[in-house]
Design a protein around this motif. Structure first.
Motif, PDB file in Angstrom:
ATOM      1  N   GLU A 249      -0.513  10.665   4.514  1.00  0.00           N
ATOM      2  CA  GLU A 249      -0.856   9.298   4.111  1.00  0.00           C
ATOM      3  C   GLU A 249       0.393   8.443   3.982  1.00  0.00           C
ATOM      4  N   GLU A 250       1.441   9.000   3.406  1.00  0.00           N
ATOM      5  CA  GLU A 250       2.705   8.274   3.278  1.00  0.00           C
ATOM      6  C   GLU A 250       3.239   7.905   4.662  1.00  0.00           C
TER       7      GLU A 250
ATOM      8  N   GLN B 290       2.262   1.698  -3.452  1.00  0.00           N
ATOM      9  CA  GLN B 290       1.234   2.139  -4.390  1.00  0.00           C
ATOM     10  C   GLN B 290       0.914   3.614  -4.183  1.00  0.00           C
ATOM     11  N   ASP B 291       0.943   4.061  -2.940  1.00  0.00           N
ATOM     12  CA  ASP B 291       0.621   5.448  -2.634  1.00  0.00           C
ATOM     13  C   ASP B 291       1.662   6.400  -3.212  1.00  0.00           C
ATOM     14  N   ASP B 292       2.937   6.080  -3.031  1.00  0.00           N
ATOM     15  CA  ASP B 292       3.998   6.953  -3.525  1.00  0.00           C
ATOM     16  C   ASP B 292       5.269   6.139  -3.707  1.00  0.00           C
TER      17      ASP B 292
ATOM     18  N   ARG C 126       1.511   7.638   7.441  1.00  0.00           N
ATOM     19  CA  ARG C 126       0.593   6.684   8.069  1.00  0.00           C
ATOM     20  C   ARG C 126       0.890   5.267   7.587  1.00  0.00           C
ATOM     21  N   LEU C 127       1.081   5.120   6.285  1.00  0.00           N
ATOM     22  CA  LEU C 127       1.359   3.802   5.726  1.00  0.00           C
ATOM     23  C   LEU C 127       2.705   3.268   6.208  1.00  0.00           C
ATOM     24  N   TYR C 128       3.697   4.143   6.280  1.00  0.00           N
ATOM     25  CA  TYR C 128       5.006   3.732   6.791  1.00  0.00           C
ATOM     26  C   TYR C 128       4.882   3.260   8.234  1.00  0.00           C
TER      27      TYR C 128
ATOM     28  N   ARG D  55       9.496   7.813   2.243  1.00  0.00           N
ATOM     29  CA  ARG D  55       9.245   6.677   3.139  1.00  0.00           C
ATOM     30  C   ARG D  55       9.504   5.349   2.435  1.00  0.00           C
TER      31      ARG D  55
ATOM     32  N   HIS E 208       2.484  14.957   3.919  1.00  0.00           N
ATOM     33  CA  HIS E 208       2.858  13.572   3.656  1.00  0.00           C
ATOM     34  C   HIS E 208       2.142  12.656   4.635  1.00  0.00           C
TER      35      HIS E 208
ATOM     36  N   GLU F 108       0.833  -1.209   0.000  1.00  0.00           N
ATOM     37  CA  GLU F 108       0.000   0.000   0.000  1.00  0.00           C
ATOM     38  C   GLU F 108       0.864   1.255   0.000  1.00  0.00           C
ATOM     39  N   LEU F 109       1.938   1.235   0.785  1.00  0.00           N
ATOM     40  CA  LEU F 109       2.860   2.380   0.818  1.00  0.00           C
ATOM     41  C   LEU F 109       3.453   2.618  -0.566  1.00  0.00           C
TER      42      LEU F 109
END
Length: 173
Positions: A162-163, A96-98, A165-167, A103, A160, A93-94
């Motif tokens: 969302e990035e 895919q997000d960026d 959060r995923l990290y 991160r 950043h 997911e991370l």
């Protein structure tokens, strides 16, 4: 009788052995609800949740089983597999997000560092710092690996959230 523990446990175990997790899970859930002190019920419920790819629920049950029976290597192995799967999903997911975000580069650096490849880890930490100078601890990591952190460019006024959060999710497992 609905309040009896043993029939639910044994029926759940039988359904699990027959490869029928959809039938096993409700019985094992009832067994756990009636007798939460039995590590066997938690263990098998965790196994069955795993077979349904319900890894968060599986990890919760296996954590309880591991607390109740800390010497059970099978429980620890199953719990580790759940964490591995959850971490893998969060990593995907991370990425895919960026995929080129700081991160993502930091996570790659951490993987190389964990493998003992300090040179590759150092290069990737530097790349992460260039992309995200606001990430706390990157300069210290670079210095600890024998590198000199380049003066980071001023960070643009970009969120950043969302990035990050995923990290964090990758590391929460």
């Amino acid at each position: 009788k609905p309040g009896l523990y043993t029939p639910h446990l044994f029926l759940g175990l039988a359904m699990a052995q027959l490869g029928r997790p959809d039938a096993a899970v409700p019985e094992l859930e009832k067994a756990v609800a009636i007798n939460s002190a039995d590590p066997m019920a938690h263990t098998w419920l965790g196994y069955e949740y795993t077979s349904q790819s319900r890894f968060e629920k599986a990890a919760g049950q296996l954590e309880i089983a591991a607390q109740q029976k800390p010497d059970d290597q099978d429980v620890w192995f199953a719990l580790g597999r759940c964490y591995l799967e959850l971490g893998k999903r969060a990593t995907i997911e991370l990425l895919q997000d960026d995929p080129d975000g700081g991160r993502a580069w930091q996570l790659a650096a951490e993987q190389y560092e964990a493998q003992g490849n300090r040179e590759k880890a150092l290069k990737l930490y530097v790349a992460a710092l260039r992309r995200r100078p606001d990430i706390t601890g990157l300069s210290e990591k670079i210095a600890a690996l024998g590198g000199q952190p380049a003066a980071p460019a001023p960070a643009p006024n970009v969120s950043h959230g969302e990035e990050d959060r995923l990290y964090s999710l990758v590391h929460s497992w």
